[in-house]
Design an enzyme around this catalytic site. Sequence first.
Site, PDB file in Angstrom:
ATOM      1  CG  HIS A   1      28.236  36.060  48.138  1.00 35.69           C
ATOM      2  ND1 HIS A   1      27.989  37.135  47.312  1.00 35.69           N
ATOM      3  CD2 HIS A   1      29.351  35.458  47.662  1.00 35.69           C
ATOM      4  CE1 HIS A   1      28.912  37.173  46.360  1.00 35.69           C
ATOM      5  NE2 HIS A   1      29.745  36.178  46.546  1.00 35.69           N
TER       6      HIS A   1
ATOM      7  CB  SER B   1      34.186  31.825  48.896  1.00 37.34           C
ATOM      8  OG  SER B   1      35.413  31.425  48.335  1.00 37.34           O
TER       9      SER B   1
ATOM     10  CG  ASP C   1      37.802  43.246  45.074  1.00 37.76           C
ATOM     11  OD1 ASP C   1      38.071  42.108  45.519  1.00 37.76           O
ATOM     12  OD2 ASP C   1      36.652  43.711  45.057  1.00 37.76           O
ATOM     13  CG  MET C   2      43.568  39.896  44.862  1.00 31.33           C
ATOM     14  SD  MET C   2      45.332  39.561  44.642  1.00 31.33           S
ATOM     15  CE  MET C   2      45.332  37.758  44.774  1.00 31.33           C
ATOM     16  CB  ALA C   3      39.370  35.539  43.213  1.00 28.91           C
TER      17      ALA C   3
ATOM     18  CE  LYS D   1      55.600  33.333  43.469  1.00 29.52           C
ATOM     19  NZ  LYS D   1      56.147  34.395  42.590  1.00 29.52           N
TER      20      LYS D   1
ATOM     21  N   GLY E   1      43.668  49.654  40.321  1.00 25.63           N
ATOM     22  CA  GLY E   1      42.282  50.069  40.538  1.00 25.63           C
ATOM     23  C   GLY E   1      41.782  51.085  39.539  1.00 25.63           C
TER      24      GLY E   1
ATOM     25  CG  ASP F   1      40.982  47.970  36.130  1.00 23.48           C
ATOM     26  OD1 ASP F   1      41.203  48.463  37.273  1.00 23.48           O
ATOM     27  OD2 ASP F   1      40.875  46.751  35.941  1.00 23.48           O
TER      28      ASP F   1
END
Length: 350
Positions: free
Chosen positions: A117, A141, A175-177, A225, A307, A309
């Site tokens: 990880h 993952s 940066d996203m899952a 999507k 980004g 935030d």
Amino acid sequence: MTRIAHEKLTALIVRKLVLAGLSAEHAGMVAASLVHADARGVHSHGALRVEYYAERISKGGTNPAPRFVVERRAPAAAVFDGDNGAGHVAAFEAMEVAIEIAREQGVAAVGVRRIGHSGALSFFVEQAARQGLVALSMCQSDPMAVPYGGAEPYYGTNPIAFAAPGEGDDRMMLDMATTVQAWGKVLNARIRGEAIPPDWAVDASGAPTTDADAVRALLPIAGPKGYGLMMMVDVLAGMLLGLPFGKHVSSMYHDLSAGRELGQLHLVIDPAAFTDARAFRCRVSQAMRELSASIPAAGVERVLYPGEDCVLRERESKRLGVEVDDAVLAYLESEVIHRNAYAGKDPFAR
């Protein structure tokens, strides 16, 4: 939650990982990634993970002295073998290779094989953006998400991150899952005893749930999507590197004495290979300013550029300290290395 200085949190994490068996150098690199995440409010990828890492390190599932091997397969392509070392360290070193190749060739594709990880991917794409390069990173993952229309997990959260440099320290970042939320966000809700939104996950019957303890699978973002993006990441960061894919990817908790064998892909672009690099960075900063100045919707104070935030939370954490859950902080300050809390667990078990 307690606020703690960056330096103190880093020292606590390093101490614990060294006690578990990691070298001080590698522990420092892991800690840098975790504090980066916590400072931005992404606690699912921060100090919360230390006890899991410590248990895996102490049981042999993370190689404390990996032998990294880089094989150039083509002028702009390389494969980086992580030897099942700490994923954060292997991913960082592989990004350094990608940056070097991109400087030479204009573009670079570096596949990272056999790692654990690796935490928040923003850490790695910003590593390249700070050097004036554009970067895209994605990784596998373990299977925790139902395919669109399905009722049992097949793909992982399979995250994607991107960063583009602007002028000075400016940069836009994603940066996203590929799920509505990363599993760590559900785990964080469990620790805090909070409910989750009904569109995050499903229970054992495949029905939406707001009970973090009842979660047995996550949902893909935007239905088909997100499902398609999961597939894309699995192909590029798994199949392309000859690694286990889909439901065959190893569980985080099944055998903590064995390596995870995960895959990751870094794509890096030197803007100078396509356009004037200075003009490119000016355009990125211009877009950031224009987005910030755009008319907000009703009830919204201000439009944030992608980004921003994270940038704002990081600035606050430098001023006030990083927020850390009290239970996590108590563990870090204790003499306990780990409490056998993860080995053999169902990935959705508490």
